[in-house]
Every structure is written in structure tokens, then in C-alpha cells.
Design an enzyme around this catalytic site. Structure first.
Site, PDB file in Angstrom:
ATOM      1  N   GLU A  38       0.572  -1.104   0.055  1.00  0.00           N
ATOM      2  CA  GLU A  38       0.139  -0.010   0.085  1.00  0.00           C
ATOM      3  C   GLU A  38       0.872   1.393   0.079  1.00  0.00           C
ATOM      4  O   GLU A  38       1.259   1.692  -1.011  1.00  0.00           O
ATOM      5  CB  GLU A  38      -0.853  -0.021   1.224  1.00  0.00           C
ATOM      6  CG  GLU A  38      -2.074  -1.035   1.093  1.00  0.00           C
ATOM      7  CD  GLU A  38      -2.998  -0.986   2.164  1.00  0.00           C
ATOM      8  OE1 GLU A  38      -3.489   0.211   2.477  1.00  0.00           O
ATOM      9  OE2 GLU A  38      -3.270  -1.937   2.905  1.00  0.00           O
ATOM     10  N   CYS A  44       1.188   3.298  10.548  1.00  0.00           N
ATOM     11  CA  CYS A  44       1.395   4.431  11.646  1.00  0.00           C
ATOM     12  C   CYS A  44       1.812   6.024  10.792  1.00  0.00           C
ATOM     13  O   CYS A  44       0.823   6.825  11.186  1.00  0.00           O
ATOM     14  CB  CYS A  44       3.082   4.267  12.011  1.00  0.00           C
ATOM     15  SG  CYS A  44       3.369   5.560  13.285  1.00  0.00           S
ATOM     16  N   HIS A 447      14.909  25.549  35.471  1.00  0.00           N
ATOM     17  CA  HIS A 447      13.607  26.287  35.963  1.00  0.00           C
ATOM     18  C   HIS A 447      13.404  27.600  35.281  1.00  0.00           C
ATOM     19  O   HIS A 447      14.162  28.429  34.883  1.00  0.00           O
ATOM     20  CB  HIS A 447      13.891  26.660  37.527  1.00  0.00           C
ATOM     21  CG  HIS A 447      12.628  27.688  37.894  1.00  0.00           C
ATOM     22  ND1 HIS A 447      11.568  27.138  38.477  1.00  0.00           N
ATOM     23  CD2 HIS A 447      12.572  28.904  38.238  1.00  0.00           C
ATOM     24  CE1 HIS A 447      10.880  28.195  38.954  1.00  0.00           C
ATOM     25  NE2 HIS A 447      11.390  29.098  38.693  1.00  0.00           N
TER      26      HIS A 447
END
Length: 468
Positions: A38, A44, A447
Site C-alpha cells: 500500500e 503509523c 527552572h
């Protein structure tokens, strides 16, 4: 019969496992061919992982637009052009499928467009889309990578119009007003999340006692509350006895707790597992064994037939593209005779569900660890305690870590919330490197980031959390 074209490796199936195996084989100097019936990229890239993420991104953007005022913005008359939503998803899939074609050409991998099947020792026969013989290939090593397809149960057969598999759910002609999702694994929940966010009334039915049943119980419980808060109706410990097509939709009979109820919806999606594509690949009369629709392999992906290997969804769970890719590399490197090849450690394979909020995990759940007789230390940290999450307006979530109390080994990590499908990789690397709690606690996390919650969850397992 025409003379066979000779290769070192022939791969039947051009999905994530097959095309990655082909690339790695070419890198190792092996003359390689791929047979694909195909589209390169397989389920996926064309009908699964990639186009569904494009759809879910649309629903995420739509959700944020409808909540613009909470960010100090104004977005009036927000609406959905459903045809364009689907078109964008297909365009993304096509772009990546074409990218795989380029990679095959770049790596000098021969591609045969047709149906491949074993045709004797070291031989593969290729038939064209018209069923006529296209090519005869010969190779010392043959890899089966034919993938899997959606499972259908008696009385719950899809028709592609009113009762969908994942394939029809990605390319509907119009947006259904109501939807039944049968199965609450990753596929079912992702579609439930997409359609619910865009306004459909969604009912999810799960035969087990909780949604996302492979996840840690704390994460499953958190997810259910979040989904129900969004307006999903969730029925667990229930069985869909029948789906009857009506003129305009589907009537579902659901049995739970000894009671039966009927609900009417416009469409139903079946997400009840998959079965391996073991038919028409020539394994009859060979040493290739099949159990529960999947090919049996050893740790090096070898089947019972000398010179024949199998990878990906064809060989069973977890049914994940990244697992298939890794198997493809392991298989080819073993074929090539590399000395430092390591077998797959299933416990180090992360799993991701791209619903809203996202879910991600790796390793043992708390219950699994305890069932193994381990003494554990468990840490938790909520998104509400994280500065970046608050700034993003994404305060719904949880990070949970499970450690072996005796050794400090990271046994598992489980997360729900914004961008956790990206964050989980940190814990996966830690597990692969056999990192202990001491090393994780000693690591410096930037941070302000969401990743700080990963640090805090580890600290919490040992009574050292700083921000709760």
C-alpha cells in the site's frame, strides 16, 4: 519463471519497523529490498500515529481558542471547518510518507510496490496490485513486517459507514453529533478526546474496570475524572453486546452490572485491539509459528524458520511504532553479525496517549511492582505545584514515580498532564542507564519547566519534595 533478483535482506512490509530495518541494513552495507502493498510508512504514518496527532493538535488549538479569555485574549465566533481539519491531517501523513520514499532512495533500498509472500527457502514472490506476478526476489535473510489490523468481534463488525475502525474515524465526511467508542485503550481514548473536544457527545465503553487499563491505577483514576469533567460518559466493567445499524445511526446494547441498556448514537468506533496480518504471506508449511494471530519470535526476532525473521505489530504487544523500529534495528544488526547487539527490554518501552490531558508511562506500575514482591517507595507531584504549568494554564496533571526501596532502582514512571508525552523520555533514558534515586535527586532540572515535576516526584518518594 523469471530469474530472481538477489539481495542480502528482503523486508515484506514498509511500515515503521520495515523501513527502519531497511535503512539500518543499508547503512551496514547489506543489499536491501522492501516490498510494500500500500503506502510506505505503513499504518503509523498513513492511518495511525501521525495523522491522529494532527487531528489531536487541531482539537488542542480549538480548546485553547475557546478558552482565550482566560489568557486575556478575545476570540469571537470560533468554529470548525471539519473538511479542512481532515485535509490537514491527510496532508501531514502524505508529507511523511513521501519522506520515507526519499529515505529509501537516499539509502539505495529497492522498493517493490506489491504483495510479498514467502515462496520457498530464501525466496519472496511479489504480486502486483492486479494480482499478477511482478518480481521474484532471493535473499539469505527475510524479515516479515506486515503489521496488524483492527480486531472485529461477532456482532460488532465495522461497515466503514456507521460503524468505524480507526481508519474511517480519521476521514469522516462530516462531524458526528454523537459517538460511541468501544474500548478505552490509547486508540479509543484519543478518538474520544478528539471528537469530544470538537463538540460531539461521546460515550466510552470498557470491558475492564477502568479506562486506560494498562496504565497505573492512579493515572487511570485521574484520567477518568478529567474525561468526565469534559463531558464524556464512561461505562466500565461493561460489554457491548450488539451494534445494530439504523437509518441514521447505530443502536448499541450495553450490558453492565447485570443490567442491559440501549443507547442511540450517530456513529460507533471500534477500538478493541488488533490482529496480526499473518494471512497471504506464505508462512503455511514453514517453521513460522503463529499464536493468537501473532508470529512467534525469539529475542533476536528470529522465527522457527531458518533465515526468516519478524518484527513490529506482527509479533505482538506492545503495538507501538517505536517498538517496531527498535526491533528492526536489533534484527538487522544481529543478521549483520554485530557483536554489541542487545535484546529488547520491554520494560524500557515508553507508552504515550495523546488525549487531553496527555498520558505517558514507562516501566512497572505500583501494583505490578508490589505483585513481584518488591518493597517500593512512591513519589507524586501535582501540576498545580509547578510554576510553568500555572503559567501555561495547564494545572491538571500528576507525575508519579516508583522505586525499589532496597536498591533505589527506578521501576516505573507514570504521568498525566500537558506535554507528558515529551517528558517521559527523561525517565526512559534514566531507566536505560539504570539510574538510581540518588542520581536523579542530584541532577539539576531547569527552572521554570514542566520537567521540574519529574525531579519533585523523585524527591517526594524519599520525603524530600520542596514545593508541596
Amino acid at each position: 519463471m523469471a530469474e530472481a533478483q538477489n539481495f542480502d535482506v528482503v523486508i515484506i512490509g514498509g511500515g515503521p519497523g520495515g523501513y527502519v530495518a531497511a535503512i539500518r541494513a543499508a547503512q551496514l552495507g547489506l543489499k536491501t529490498a522492501v516490498v510494500e502493498r500500500e503506502h510506505l510508512g505503513g499504518i503509523c504514518l498513513n492511518w495511525g500515529c501521525i495523522p491522529t496527532k494532527a487531528l489531536l493538535r487541531t482539537s488542542e488549538v480549538y480548546h485553547n481558542m475557546t478558552h482565550a479569555e482566560s489568557f486575556g485574549l478575545k476570540a469571537k465566533e470560533v468554529s470548525v471547518d471539519f473538511a479542512k481539519v481532515i485535509a490537514r491531517s491527510r496532508a501531514v501523513a502524505n508529507q511523511l510518507s513521501n519522506g520515507v520514499k526519499f529515505l529509501m532512495k537516499k539509502n539505495k533500498v529497492a522498493v517493490f510496490d506489491g504483495q510479498g509472500r514467502l515462496a520457498g527457502k530464501g525466496k519472496v514472490a511479489v504480486a502486483g496490485k492486479d494480482g499478477k506476478p511482478l518480481a521474484d526476489l532471493a535473499a539469505k535473510s527475510i524479515i516479515l513486517a506486515t503489521g496488524a489490523r483492527a480486531r472485529a468481534l461477532p456482532g460488532l463488525e465495522p461497515d466503514g459507514k456507521l460503524i468505524w475502525t480507526y481508519k474511517e474515524a480519521m476521514i469522516p465526511e462530516s462531524m458526528p453529533k454523537s459517538l460511541l467508542v468501544v474500548g478505552s485503550g490509547a486508540i479509543g481514548i484519543e478518538f474520544a478526546s478528539f471528537y469530544r473536544t470538537l463538540g460531539a457527545e461521546v460515550t466510552v465503553v470498557e470491558v475492564l474496570d477502568r479506562v486506560l487499563p494498562v496504565e497505573d491505577e492512579d493515572i487511570s483514576a485521574f484520567a477518568r475524572k478529567a474525561f468526565e469533567k469534559q463531558g464524556m460518559k464512561i461505562i466500565t466493567s461493561a460489554v457491548v453486546k450488539s451494534l445494530v445499524k439504523t437509518g441514521s445511526g447505530v443502536k448499541a446494547t450495553i450490558e453492565a452490572g447485570g443490567k442491559s441498556q440501549d443507547i442511540a448514537v450517530e456513529r460507533a468506533i471500534l477500538a478493541i485491539g488488533i490482529v496480526g496480518n499473518v494471512e497471504n504471506i506464505g508462512i503455511e508449511g514453514t517453521g513460522v509459528k503463529v499464536e493468537k494471530s501473532h508470529v512467534v519470535v525469539d529475542q533476536w526476532l528470529a522465527t522457527g524458520e531458518p533465515g526468516v525473521y519478524a518484527i513490529g505489530d506482527l509479533v505482538g504487544p506492545p503495538w507501538l511504532a517505536h517498538k517496531a523500529m527498535h526491533e528492526g534495528v536489533i534484527c538487522v544488526e544481529k543478521i549483520a553479525g554485530l557483536k554489541d547487539v542487545h535484546p529488547m527490554n520491554v520494560r524500557n518501552i515508553p507508552g504515550c496517549t495523546y488525549c487531553q490531558p496527555q498520558v505517558a508511562s514507562v516501566g512497572l506500575t505500583e501494583a505490578q511492582a508490589k505483585a513481584q514482591g518488591r518493597q517500593v517507595k512512591v513519589g507524586r507531584f501535582p501540576f498545580i505545584g509547578n510554576g510553568k504549568a500555572i503559567a501555561l494554564g495547564e494545572t491538571e496533571g500528576l507525575v508519579k514515580t516508583v522505586f525499589d526501596a532496597a536498591t533505589g532502582e527506578l521501576l516505573g514512571a507514570h504521568m498525566i498532564g500537558a506535554e507528558v508525552t515529551e517528558l517521559i523520555q527523561g525517565y526512559m533514558v534514566a531507566k536505560t542507564l539504570e539510574t538510581t534515586e540518588a542520581e536523579l535527586m542530584g541532577a539539576i532540572f531547569p527552572h521554570p519547566t514542566l520537567s521540574e515535576m519529574m525531579h519533585e516526584s523523585v524527591l517526594d518518594a524519599y520525603g524530600r519534595a520542596l514545593h508541596i
